[in-house]
Design a protein around this motif. Structure first.
Motif, PDB file in Angstrom:
ATOM      1  N   THR A   1       0.833  -1.206   0.000  1.00 49.25           N
ATOM      2  CA  THR A   1       0.000   0.000   0.000  1.00 49.25           C
ATOM      3  C   THR A   1       0.866   1.254   0.000  1.00 49.25           C
ATOM      4  O   THR A   1       0.525   2.255  -0.640  1.00 49.25           O
ATOM      5  CB  THR A   1      -0.932   0.016   1.232  1.00 49.25           C
TER       6      THR A   1
ATOM      7  N   ARG B   1      -3.030   2.830  -4.468  1.00 56.72           N
ATOM      8  CA  ARG B   1      -4.164   2.247  -5.196  1.00 56.72           C
ATOM      9  C   ARG B   1      -4.376   0.778  -4.837  1.00 56.72           C
ATOM     10  O   ARG B   1      -5.422   0.200  -5.138  1.00 56.72           O
ATOM     11  CB  ARG B   1      -3.952   2.390  -6.702  1.00 56.72           C
ATOM     12  N   ASN B   2      -3.366   0.155  -4.192  1.00 57.64           N
ATOM     13  CA  ASN B   2      -3.490  -1.241  -3.769  1.00 57.64           C
ATOM     14  C   ASN B   2      -4.367  -1.396  -2.526  1.00 57.64           C
ATOM     15  O   ASN B   2      -4.689  -2.520  -2.128  1.00 57.64           O
ATOM     16  CB  ASN B   2      -2.105  -1.832  -3.466  1.00 57.64           C
ATOM     17  N   PHE B   3      -4.731  -0.262  -1.905  1.00 53.06           N
ATOM     18  CA  PHE B   3      -5.508  -0.327  -0.660  1.00 53.06           C
ATOM     19  C   PHE B   3      -6.875  -0.957  -0.903  1.00 53.06           C
ATOM     20  O   PHE B   3      -7.597  -0.601  -1.834  1.00 53.06           O
ATOM     21  CB  PHE B   3      -5.703   1.066  -0.057  1.00 53.06           C
ATOM     22  N   SER B   4      -7.222  -1.898  -0.028  1.00 53.60           N
ATOM     23  CA  SER B   4      -8.536  -2.542  -0.066  1.00 53.60           C
ATOM     24  C   SER B   4      -8.974  -2.761   1.379  1.00 53.60           C
ATOM     25  O   SER B   4      -8.251  -3.400   2.155  1.00 53.60           O
ATOM     26  CB  SER B   4      -8.470  -3.883  -0.801  1.00 53.60           C
ATOM     27  N   LEU B   5     -10.144  -2.250   1.721  1.00 52.07           N
ATOM     28  CA  LEU B   5     -10.625  -2.385   3.100  1.00 52.07           C
ATOM     29  C   LEU B   5     -10.879  -3.843   3.458  1.00 52.07           C
ATOM     30  O   LEU B   5     -10.572  -4.283   4.568  1.00 52.07           O
ATOM     31  CB  LEU B   5     -11.909  -1.564   3.283  1.00 52.07           C
ATOM     32  N   LEU B   6     -11.409  -4.598   2.509  1.00 51.07           N
ATOM     33  CA  LEU B   6     -11.665  -6.021   2.750  1.00 51.07           C
ATOM     34  C   LEU B   6     -10.360  -6.776   2.992  1.00 51.07           C
ATOM     35  O   LEU B   6     -10.260  -7.596   3.917  1.00 51.07           O
ATOM     36  CB  LEU B   6     -12.410  -6.634   1.565  1.00 51.07           C
ATOM     37  N   LEU B   7      -9.357  -6.490   2.165  1.00 50.76           N
ATOM     38  CA  LEU B   7      -8.056  -7.145   2.320  1.00 50.76           C
ATOM     39  C   LEU B   7      -7.399  -6.747   3.643  1.00 50.76           C
ATOM     40  O   LEU B   7      -6.788  -7.582   4.321  1.00 50.76           O
ATOM     41  CB  LEU B   7      -7.145  -6.774   1.145  1.00 50.76           C
TER      42      LEU B   7
ATOM     43  N   THR C   1     -14.424  -1.453  11.635  1.00 44.93           N
ATOM     44  CA  THR C   1     -14.667  -1.423  10.190  1.00 44.93           C
ATOM     45  C   THR C   1     -15.978  -0.702   9.874  1.00 44.93           C
ATOM     46  O   THR C   1     -16.043   0.135   8.961  1.00 44.93           O
ATOM     47  CB  THR C   1     -14.710  -2.854   9.612  1.00 44.93           C
TER      48      THR C   1
END
Length: 229
Positions: free
Chosen positions: A41, A46-52, A109
């Motif tokens: 990240t 742009r690699n950020f993902s809340l689920l991940l 979350t």
């Protein structure tokens, strides 16, 4: 002669330093996915993902519980078999730590999603500030539940009630913990991820020092309740 050596301050200090680095290594091993997430990240936001992020955060709870338990043992007994105690606590209390942690990160979350929604869509109304406050309160409660859970076997409902009680009663300590949250947020944007892996250990040592009166109080209450049965 051997006992005199173990009683010397230089042995105690060196033992603390070794255990400090060991705990950082073990915490990193348990949370390698989270470390990789932050690295990728940082390279490209742009690699950020809340689920991940949520998935990568799941192993953090049991490892923090084991860290709290082990550091508490060190503070009480000064010298322990650090590695075996850490992994034993991690294995034996994994489910207990995980249940507590899942409640914490699910709540965080939800609050973060609400914060993001109001911040992006209605920033002028300032509603997002409410969710910032709720996030901080949730984190502070977690800073009470984890140490208490690492020391005592308490039902989840009672654990949260006791934590909220001490959060209010020990208000100066609560202010300290809020200051630590703010400091962590500031440091996370300023220093390398390599140095961030040492922060949980420092926090645990500081919090256990200030939480000792809580443990003493709870031990007295549990002993008195046991004697009345």
């Amino acid at each position: 002669m051997k006992k005199d050596f173990y009683d010397k301050p230089i042995y105690t200090i060196s033992n603390y330093i070794i255990n400090f680095f060991l705990s950082s290594v073990y915490l990193s091993i348990c949370n390698i996915l989270l470390i990789l997430f932050f690295i990728f990240t940082a390279i490209d936001p742009r690699n950020f993902s809340l689920l991940l992020l949520f998935i990568c955060l799941i192993p953090l709870g049991p490892s923090l519980g084991a860290l709290y338990s082990t550091i508490g043992k060190i503070i009480r007994e000064k010298d322990i078999y650090f590695s075996s105690y850490f992994w034993s606590s991690y294995k034996n209390n994994f489910v207990s730590y995980l249940k507590l942690w899942l409640i914490e990160i699910i709540l965080l979350t939800i609050l973060f999603i609400d914060f993001q929604y109001f911040y992006l869509n209605m920033p002028e109304k300032g509603i997002h500030i409410i969710f910032v406050v709720l996030i901080i309160i949730s984190l502070v409660i977690g800073f009470y539940t984890f140490p208490i859970n690492s020391r005592f076997e308490i039902k989840l409902k009672d654990l949260f009630i006791i934590s909220i009680y001490y959060m209010i009663k020990k208000f100066p300590t609560t202010i300290l913990k809020i200051a630590v949250i703010i400091l962590i947020y500031y440091l996370s944007n300023k220093i390398s991820i390599i140095f961030l892996i040492f922060i949980p250990n420092i926090i645990c040592f500081i919090f256990f020092y200030y939480d000792k009166s809580i443990f003493t109080e709870l031990e007295t209450k549990f002993l008195s309740s046991d004697s009345n049965k």
